[in-house]
Enzyme design. Sequence first.
Site, PDB file in Angstrom:
ATOM      1  N   CYS A 104       0.925  -1.292   0.088  1.00 54.16           N
ATOM      2  CA  CYS A 104       0.197  -0.044  -0.083  1.00 54.16           C
ATOM      3  C   CYS A 104       0.845   1.260  -0.118  1.00 54.16           C
ATOM      4  O   CYS A 104       1.709   1.523  -0.773  1.00 54.16           O
ATOM      5  CB  CYS A 104      -1.010  -0.193   1.213  1.00 54.16           C
ATOM      6  SG  CYS A 104      -2.190   1.059   1.109  1.00 54.16           S
ATOM      7  N   THR A 105       0.636   2.261   0.841  1.00 53.20           N
ATOM      8  CA  THR A 105       1.326   3.425   0.918  1.00 53.20           C
ATOM      9  C   THR A 105       2.790   3.475   1.617  1.00 53.20           C
ATOM     10  O   THR A 105       3.452   4.456   1.528  1.00 53.20           O
ATOM     11  CB  THR A 105       0.441   4.525   1.735  1.00 53.20           C
ATOM     12  OG1 THR A 105       0.025   4.090   2.923  1.00 53.20           O
ATOM     13  CG2 THR A 105      -0.380   4.892   0.842  1.00 53.20           C
TER      14      THR A 105
END
Length: 326
Positions: A104-105
């Site tokens: 993800c981030t």
Amino acid sequence: MTQRTVLVVLFDGVQSLDVSGPVEVFAGAEKHTPGSYRIRTASPAGAPVRTSSGLTVPDGALADAPDPHTLVMPGGQGTRQPDPSLVDWLRAHGPRARRLVSVCTGAALLAAAGLLDGRRATTHWAYSDGLARRHPAVEVDPDPIYVRDGDVYTSAGVTAGIDLALALVEEDLGRDVALTIARHLVVFLRRPGNQAQFSAQLAAQTATREPLRKVQHWITEHPADDLSVESLAARAGLSPRHFARAFRAETGTTPGRHVERVRLEHARRLLEDTADGVEQISRASGYGTPEAMRRAFLKTLGVPPAEYRRRFRPAPLTAPAHGQPV
């Protein structure tokens, strides 16, 4: 067998599933094949961190962590204003890992440390534009579930970390081990890395004008029909040029690209949910021939239709033996 140390880096606000998903995969592989993985979690100061769901971890400090074979950088709210000491640690220690992995981030932290410069990478689709804007040296691809560029692996949001971890286990220990873990976790083995992060209907914005919304709905309901720009424009009551321009302005994609996504998604669902033959599915999905559908699958998913069905169609339920619980 060489034991691979998997180090999961933690920080305040980390997304808990970004951590627990890959950890469950690697832990399952260790149980199946003892001695294959040594899993460690560590935060910058070794103090407990609070995850997005309120869990507190880890079991050590980054300063005391061993140089890992695989370094996993999860995402979460804490990536928005990252701890400078964490970025410094990544800049110094990231290159020592045999594999760099982000979920993800978490890609934003690898990028901040300069570890994605000159590489192709992905992240959660909602944050891909921001990542590309802040780090122009990174080639950000918002579509795939995960991307490999050399020894750096980046994945999309949350559950994509499980897909990527399964891919790494398959790379290390073989398909049979990864399949056993996937079955235990009740997940597919495994979505191809370049499969789109979300459905065709979600990939394109919903048009604001009624004629264009009706055309979008028609495409979804009739993938085998004539979906040329000319035909769709006539259905919307617009000239082909005006239709193509308006469709792209309101949905963020071209009519042709949207049709490709819808047809591919339709074919995927038929392969997963029915016993129909490839020829029948290719006609029902608008490809016309099995070869045309095969080319589309290879281009977008990296696997032919038959292999896709083998991976993703649920195995038929078998009746339990006499006297066994259902």
